[in-house]
Structure formats: structure tokens, C-alpha cells
Design an enzyme around this catalytic site. Structure first.
Site, short mmCIF file in Angstrom:
data_model
loop_
_atom_site.label_atom_id
_atom_site.label_comp_id
_atom_site.label_asym_id
_atom_site.label_seq_id
_atom_site.Cartn_x
_atom_site.Cartn_y
_atom_site.Cartn_z
N HIS A 177 0.83 -1.21 0.00
CA HIS A 177 0.00 0.00 0.00
C HIS A 177 0.86 1.26 0.00
CE1 HIS A 177 -3.42 -2.55 1.09
NE2 HIS A 177 -2.78 -2.98 2.16
C1 BDR Z 1 -2.99 1.21 5.13
O1 BDR Z 1 -3.29 0.84 6.47
C2 BDR Z 1 -2.12 0.51 7.16
O2 BDR Z 1 -2.30 -0.66 7.89
C3 BDR Z 1 -1.02 0.40 6.14
O3 BDR Z 1 0.21 0.83 6.68
C4 BDR Z 1 -1.49 1.29 5.03
O4 BDR Z 1 -1.08 2.63 5.21
C5 BDR Z 1 -3.63 0.21 4.20
O5 BDR Z 1 -5.02 0.21 4.38
#
Ligand code: BDR
Ligand code: CA
Length: 309
Positions: free
Chosen positions: A240
Site C-alpha cells: 500500500h
Molecule cells: C494502510 O493501512 C495501514 O495498515 C497500512 O500501513 C497502510 O497505510 C492500508 O489500508
């Protein structure tokens, strides 16, 4: 001339890999890394950020602590994904050399933007609390930012915390609204629609030549990959936050569309949902550049080449 960058993180496994990507790319003049409560507490996110900079031997990059809770809500940690320490236990026993710097992240963001008017890119990979606090204190920063890129939300798919909400917006939807409604001339949303296509697989990890980095990425993502497989039946785990850094490095990695977006804050079932008007049904002008697709192969080519640079 390197582009001036502030990374705002809640470090987090994928935040850590995003930091590594940004630093190792050597494409940015990193003014500072600001930390926020999110995946883990502010203290843990800050400690993890310092540990990642130690891993890279980059103690000169400033780390500035920010908000230790969402604007109005209670913290909502993600230890199930990121482990007790937030890095899947990968740097649990590392001694810490890098110490956080003085200051408060929202003030650091304001001062940096005003000092370098028109030059600063913000890449936000946690809940948007620090930027919302900065906007509340100094709304005119909107006119002086070069661009904002944030990882958060999902437009045409399921959430990863609730059926409709992605984690970063779910944790602090009020801050996300403030940011989306602030009027930034250039703000790009990197959501689950595209980050779920950026799956880090075993074969990518095997291509990383530097042993320390390879071991860190392998170990930190080990449980995350297992969990991802259990939940989604695919091998790999979503990059992500590294993809948000990737978009800052190379816009052509993604396709985008301009849409009006807002965040739900008053719903029992849908709090934190990014509402994107893809059919232009609302009498509102587009305010966000929404990533709709990604060239996954190009992203990982870039990722591996930077890791091996
Ligand atoms: C986002 O949520 C967090 O757990 C990760 O670091 C990322 O920024 C993904 O939904
Ligand atoms: Ca994050």
C-alpha cells in the site's frame, strides 16, 4: 534539483518499506519524516521510523513526532497485521542510534511548506491527522504546497477494516474530510483499488541483493504475507504505502481520474468510507485525482531497481 519531500507515516510494515523506497531512490530532498498514531502508537511509529533509518544508516534525516491520537476518536491499532511492535518483529532487537528530533509534526509541515513555497510534496501513508491539524492552524498552506499524495480509501471495492472503509480513513475520518475539502490544487488518492494489485511476492524479495534489506523485508512481511493468503487466497502482500511513494517517483505507474471525493463520518456502518462521485451525480467539482489502475510490473521493476541501487 531533487524534489522536496515530507513523508508522514504510522510505521507499520509497509510504511517502513515506503520509507526505504523513498530514501534509497535518491530522488528526493527529504525535509523530514513526520510520525502519527495509527497502525501502532505514536511512540512505536516513531521508534520504528528511527530503526528503519538506522537500517539504512541515514541518521541525518529528521524524524518529527505528531499527533498521538485521531482528531476526535480513540486510537485503533492494527497489531493483527503489523505485529506487536509494528514491524512484524523484524527489528525487535535492534539497538537504536537515531533519536527523534525536536518539534511537532503539524508545525514542521506548516513551516516547511511556507519556507519552500510551491516546492514541497507531501506523501501521507497513515491517518491524515497531522495534515488536518496543520490545515486547522494555517489554512493558507493549501496555496503553497506542490502536491499531496495520500494512501487511503477504496473507490470500487471492499474496505479492509469494515466492508466499506480502508484503514487510514477509518481511523481518522474527520481529518480525512478536512484534507479532502481543503482545496489542494493537486491531491492524489492511492487507494486499495490499486494497492491490492501491487502484491509483493517471494520472487520479488529474492531479487533484492542487499542482504540486510532482503532479510528485513522478508522477515517483516512474513506474517503479513501469511495473513494475506489466509484472507485473500493470494500469495504476497499489498505494498500500500510503497505504491504511494512509487506514485511520487513516477506518475506514469498509475492511471488516474479527476473526481469529487468526500469521507463519511456519521454512519453506523459506513464511517470512514471514501465516497467518490465517479458518475458525477453531485453538484460538486472534482477535488481529487483518483488512482484507478496501476502498472504492477513497472512498479516492481522500479522497486527492485531502487532496492538494488
Ligand atoms: C494502510 O493501512 C495501514 O495498515 C497500512 O500501513 C497502510 O497505510 C492500508 O489500508
Ligand atoms: Ca501506513
Amino acid at each position: 534539483m531533487k524534489r522536496k519531500l515530507i513523508l508522514d507515516v504510522d510505521t507499520g510494515i509497509d510504511d517502513a518499506i515506503g520509507i526505504i523506497l523513498a530514501v534509497k531512490s535518491r530522488q528526493f530532498d527529504i525535509l523530514g519524516i513526520t510520525t502519527v498514531n495509527g497502525n501502532v502508537s505514536l511512540e512505536s511509529a516513531t521508534r520504528n521510523t528511527c530503526k528503519v533509518l538506522d537500517l539504512l544508516d541515514e541518521q541525518n534525516i529528521s524524524v518529527i513526532k505528531g499527533a498521538n491520537s485521531p482528531l476526535l476518536r480513540n486510537s485503533f491499532f492494527e497489531h493483527a497485521v503489523h505485529g506487536e511492535d509494528g514491524l512484524g518483529g523484524a527489528l525487535q532487537h535492534a539497538s537504536i542510534r537515531k533519536q527523534p528530533d525536536e518539534g511537532f509534526a503539524p508545525d514542521f509541515i506548516i513551516n516547511s511548506i511556507l519556507n519552500f513555497s510551491g516546492e514541497v510534496t507531501l506523501v501521507m501513508t497513515g491517518p491524515l491527522t497531522n495534515l488536518a491539524l496543520a490545515l486547522k492552524k494555517c489554512p493558507e498552506i493549501v496555496k503553497h504546497v506542490k502536491e499531496v499524495i495520500f494512501m487511503g480509501g477504496v473507490v470500487q471495492g471492499a474496505g479492509n477494516v469494515t466492508p466499506t472503509a480502508e484503514y487510514n480513513l477509518y481511523v481518522d475520518p474527520e481529518s480525512a474530510r478536512i484534507v479532502l475539502q481543503a482545496g489542494f490544487a493537486s491531491i492524489t488518492q492511492v487507494g486499495l483499488d490499486v494497492t491490492r494489485k501491487a502484491l509483493l511476492r517471494d520472487e520479488h524479495i529474492a531479487l533484492i541483493e542487499d542482504r540486510n534489506l532482503r532479510e528485513f523485508i522478508d522477515k517483516s512481511t512474513c506474517d503479513y504475507r501469511k495473513r494475506y493468503f489466509e484472507r485473500n487466497q493470494v500469495s504476497g502482500c499489498a505494498m500500500h504505502d510503497p505504491l504511494a511513494v512509487g506514485v511520487a517517483l513516477e506518475k506514469k505507474l498509475v492511471q488516474t481520474g479527476q473526481y469529487y471525493c468526500d469521507v463519511e463520518t456519521r454512519s453506523e456502518l459506513c464511517d470512514g468510507q471514501l465516497v467518490c462521485d465517479i458518475q458525477n451525480r453531485l453538484p460538486a467539482h472534482p477535488n481529487v485525482s483518483v488512482c484507478t489502475d496501476v502498472n504492477t510490473e513497472a512498479f516492481f521493476d522500479l522497486f527492485i531497481s531502487i532496492m538494488n541501487s
